[in-house]
Design a protein around this motif. Structure first.
Motif, PDB file in Angstrom:
ATOM      1  N   UNK A  28     -13.404   9.514  -0.605  1.00 42.24           N
ATOM      2  CA  UNK A  28     -12.465   8.612   0.068  1.00 42.24           C
ATOM      3  C   UNK A  28     -11.271   8.312  -0.831  1.00 42.24           C
ATOM      4  N   UNK A  29     -11.530   8.152  -2.136  1.00 37.03           N
ATOM      5  CA  UNK A  29     -10.442   7.911  -3.085  1.00 37.03           C
ATOM      6  C   UNK A  29      -9.487   9.099  -3.107  1.00 37.03           C
ATOM      7  N   UNK A  30     -10.034  10.308  -3.107  1.00 37.30           N
ATOM      8  CA  UNK A  30      -9.184  11.500  -3.111  1.00 37.30           C
ATOM      9  C   UNK A  30      -8.382  11.610  -1.817  1.00 37.30           C
ATOM     10  N   UNK A  31      -8.962  11.166  -0.704  1.00 39.55           N
ATOM     11  CA  UNK A  31      -8.241  11.188   0.575  1.00 39.55           C
ATOM     12  C   UNK A  31      -6.995  10.318   0.517  1.00 39.55           C
ATOM     13  N   UNK A  32      -7.141   9.069   0.001  1.00 39.30           N
ATOM     14  CA  UNK A  32      -5.954   8.201  -0.030  1.00 39.30           C
ATOM     15  C   UNK A  32      -4.985   8.647  -1.121  1.00 39.30           C
ATOM     16  N   UNK A  33      -5.496   9.292  -2.185  1.00 34.61           N
ATOM     17  CA  UNK A  33      -4.613   9.866  -3.208  1.00 34.61           C
ATOM     18  C   UNK A  33      -3.709  10.919  -2.575  1.00 34.61           C
ATOM     19  N   UNK A  34      -4.294  11.781  -1.735  1.00 36.62           N
ATOM     20  CA  UNK A  34      -3.506  12.805  -1.041  1.00 36.62           C
ATOM     21  C   UNK A  34      -2.535  12.168  -0.055  1.00 36.62           C
ATOM     22  N   UNK A  35      -2.970  11.102   0.608  1.00 41.35           N
ATOM     23  CA  UNK A  35      -2.093  10.414   1.562  1.00 41.35           C
ATOM     24  C   UNK A  35      -0.879   9.832   0.853  1.00 41.35           C
ATOM     25  N   UNK A  36      -1.098   9.176  -0.292  1.00 45.92           N
ATOM     26  CA  UNK A  36       0.005   8.567  -1.030  1.00 45.92           C
ATOM     27  C   UNK A  36       0.983   9.625  -1.533  1.00 45.92           C
ATOM     28  N   UNK A 175      -4.343   2.697 -12.648  1.00 47.28           N
ATOM     29  CA  UNK A 175      -4.759   4.048 -13.027  1.00 47.28           C
ATOM     30  C   UNK A 175      -4.650   4.988 -11.834  1.00 47.28           C
ATOM     31  N   UNK A 176      -5.027   4.488 -10.656  1.00 47.65           N
ATOM     32  CA  UNK A 176      -4.924   5.297  -9.441  1.00 47.65           C
ATOM     33  C   UNK A 176      -3.462   5.657  -9.180  1.00 47.65           C
ATOM     34  N   UNK A 182       1.525  11.326 -11.201  1.00 40.11           N
ATOM     35  CA  UNK A 182       1.420  12.497 -12.070  1.00 40.11           C
ATOM     36  C   UNK A 182       0.872  13.724 -11.354  1.00 40.11           C
ATOM     37  N   UNK A 183       0.202  13.499 -10.209  1.00 40.92           N
ATOM     38  CA  UNK A 183      -0.421  14.611  -9.494  1.00 40.92           C
ATOM     39  C   UNK A 183      -1.787  14.964 -10.030  1.00 40.92           C
ATOM     40  N   UNK A 184      -2.294  14.141 -10.942  1.00 39.83           N
ATOM     41  CA  UNK A 184      -3.632  14.360 -11.504  1.00 39.83           C
ATOM     42  C   UNK A 184      -4.681  13.765 -10.582  1.00 39.83           C
TER      43      UNK A 184
END
Length: 276
Positions: A28-36, A175-176, A182-184
């Protein structure tokens, strides 16, 4: 949701994002990272029944809350940004007051939940991160979680601001956001082990703890200075000219952020050249 609202959502972290970041759910964290980052396919929530039921019943939920508590719900759907970090925002279901013109008592959070295997404690645990984020952004100390269920039941929990949780949450959010910029790929669940609902009954005397003694002394000695600092910060922002991009003088530099908000920093004093 308008295009402007979608852009605003991508440019900062909201309460529902904070709940996911603090949940420990890596996917779920990776999903919102991609959304942002604008890399995910935009989801259509128009046919997600529970989400729509929550939206449809929000005003009714507020009416029930007011009837049952005698309090008022104002400022529904108000959008607020954290005063010191432009990448944290909250879209409030409302603010709670003793009367329409009274000072704010806390934030109002309306939820619709299914009645099966449901408990108020579980609801608090599920939305704890969202509640703490919204209190952190607004600076309010209380959140009123108002829950309607499909079984025709209404329950309310009063949740207090949790300083230690908010410290861990702010660190996790920053950190998020660094990972977004950074795209990390973010690596969580760092903050998932933060206690959420704990029965705290112990009374502890910290005398004899040297570190506590030093920090307690610093806190008590700087109370008045902190109040003066916060007051000066609010007042100097009001002096920032509307047509200015940067204003500076007497060791303070103020600039306008991308969203138009005034951001300030303390600059080292520069010695003046004195003619011989």
């Amino acid at each position: 949701m308008s295009d402007a609202d979608k852009l605003a959502r991508r440019s900062s972290i909201g309460g529902s994002d904070a709940r996911i970041i603090m949940s420990g759910d890596q996917f779920a964290v990776e999903d919102i990272w991609m959304e942002k980052r604008g890399e995910s396919i935009e989801l259509d929530f128009s046919e997600v029944v529970l989400i729509q039921l929550g939206n449809i019943t929000e005003e009714f939920n507020a009416d029930v809350f007011e009837h049952e508590t005698g309090l008022w719900v104002t400022d529904m759907q108000q959008k607020v940004r954290h005063p010191d970090w432009e990448h944290a925002h909250a879209t409030l279901d409302g603010k709670v007051r003793n009367c329409p013109d009274c000072p704010e008592k806390g934030i109002f959070e309306a939820k619709f939940m299914l009645p099966f295997n449901w408990s108020l404690e579980d609801a608090v645990k599920k939305y704890y991160g969202q509640l703490q984020h919204n209190m952190w952004v607004t600076g309010l100390e209380t959140a009123y979680l108002s829950v309607l269920t499909g079984g025709g039941m209404w329950k309310m929990a009063e949740v207090k601001s949790d300083f230690f949780y908010q410290v861990a949450m702010e660190e996790a959010e920053r950190e998020f956001w660094e990972a977004v910029q950074s795209g990390t790929l973010p690596n969580f669940p760092k903050a998932a082990d933060t206690p959420i609902v704990v029965e705290r009954t112990k009374i502890v005397d910290m005398k004899g703890n040297n570190e506590w003694s030093v920090l307690a002394g610093t806190l008590t000695e700087t109370v008045e200075a902190t109040k003066k600092h916060d007051s000066a910060k609010r007042k100097i922002k009001k002096l920032f000219p509307e047509d200015a991009m940067i204003a500076h003088g007497y060791g303070v530099k103020m600039k306008r952020g991308k969203d138009g908000r005034a951001l300030y920093e303390i600059t080292p004093a520069v010695p003046m050249d004195i003619a011989a």
